[in-house]
Write an enzyme that holds these catalytic residues in place. Structure first.
Site, PDB file in Angstrom:
ATOM      1  N   GLY A   9       4.924  -9.462   3.755  1.00  0.00           N
ATOM      2  CA  GLY A   9       3.520  -9.596   4.151  1.00  0.00           C
ATOM      3  C   GLY A   9       2.572  -9.457   2.975  1.00  0.00           C
ATOM      4  O   GLY A   9       1.615 -10.229   2.839  1.00  0.00           O
ATOM      5  N   CYS A  10       2.844  -8.489   2.117  1.00  0.00           N
ATOM      6  CA  CYS A  10       1.969  -8.252   0.969  1.00  0.00           C
ATOM      7  C   CYS A  10       2.043  -9.406  -0.027  1.00  0.00           C
ATOM      8  O   CYS A  10       1.033  -9.802  -0.610  1.00  0.00           O
ATOM      9  CB  CYS A  10       2.338  -6.931   0.300  1.00  0.00           C
ATOM     10  SG  CYS A  10       2.138  -5.518   1.411  1.00  0.00           S
ATOM     11  N   THR A  11       3.237  -9.944  -0.203  1.00  0.00           N
ATOM     12  CA  THR A  11       3.404 -11.097  -1.091  1.00  0.00           C
ATOM     13  C   THR A  11       2.644 -12.301  -0.532  1.00  0.00           C
ATOM     14  O   THR A  11       1.892 -12.965  -1.261  1.00  0.00           O
ATOM     15  CB  THR A  11       4.900 -11.424  -1.277  1.00  0.00           C
ATOM     16  OG1 THR A  11       5.547 -10.278  -1.836  1.00  0.00           O
ATOM     17  CG2 THR A  11       5.091 -12.619  -2.189  1.00  0.00           C
TER      18      THR A  11
END
Length: 154
Positions: free
Chosen positions: A45-47
């Site tokens: 998700g962060c990527t």
């Protein structure tokens, strides 16, 4: 814990960032700032979120807004994250979590019945005068960067 209410003054900070430098809220005075808080470098998700903001960076710049990501990961982890994914957004490191706490995004979370402390994915739009213009809490990544850009451009 600070309140992230729209119209409140954004808490100041100076933190280590990627590239071995520091970044301060005051550096963005006179421009809008998209400040996105995320849990951890190199997770799916962060990527996806960092890649989405990177892809729209020139559009944000045209709209007079800078982008800054922040997580509790170290600046050296940020360097690896940026290199691995070709990111072109500044990433601040808040390892002691004092800024994350000041913004109210370091919260108790729960997964599979286990409670732990972590970053609640949140994005703020900070106006040129340093006040919080808009808050997105518990962000869902797909389409989020586009929604933030739309809020800026109208």
């Amino acid at each position: 814990m600070a309140s992230l209410e729209e119209g409140a003054k954004a808490p100041g900070f100076t933190l280590p960032r990627d590239g071995g430098e520091t970044v301060s809220l005051s550096q963005f005075a006179g421009r809008k700032l998209v400040l996105f808080f995320y849990p951890k470098d190199d997770t799916s998700g962060c990527t996806s979120e960092a890649i989405a903001f990177t892809g729209l960076r020139s559009e944000f710049e045209k709209a007079g807004a800078d982008i800054l990501g922040m997580s509790p990961d170290s600046a050296s982890k940020h360097d690896k994250f940026i290199a691995k994914h070709g990111l072109n957004v500044v990433l601040a490191s808040d390892e002691d979590k004092s800024t994350l706490e000041a913004y109210g995004v370091w919260v108790e979370k729960s997964m599979y019945g286990r409670k732990y402390m972590g970053v609640e994915r949140t994005t703020l739009l900070i106006s040129a005068d340093g006040t919080i213009e808009k808050v997105w809490r518990k962000v869902k990544v797909p389409g989020h960067a586009e929604a933030v850009l739309k809020a800026i451009t109208g």
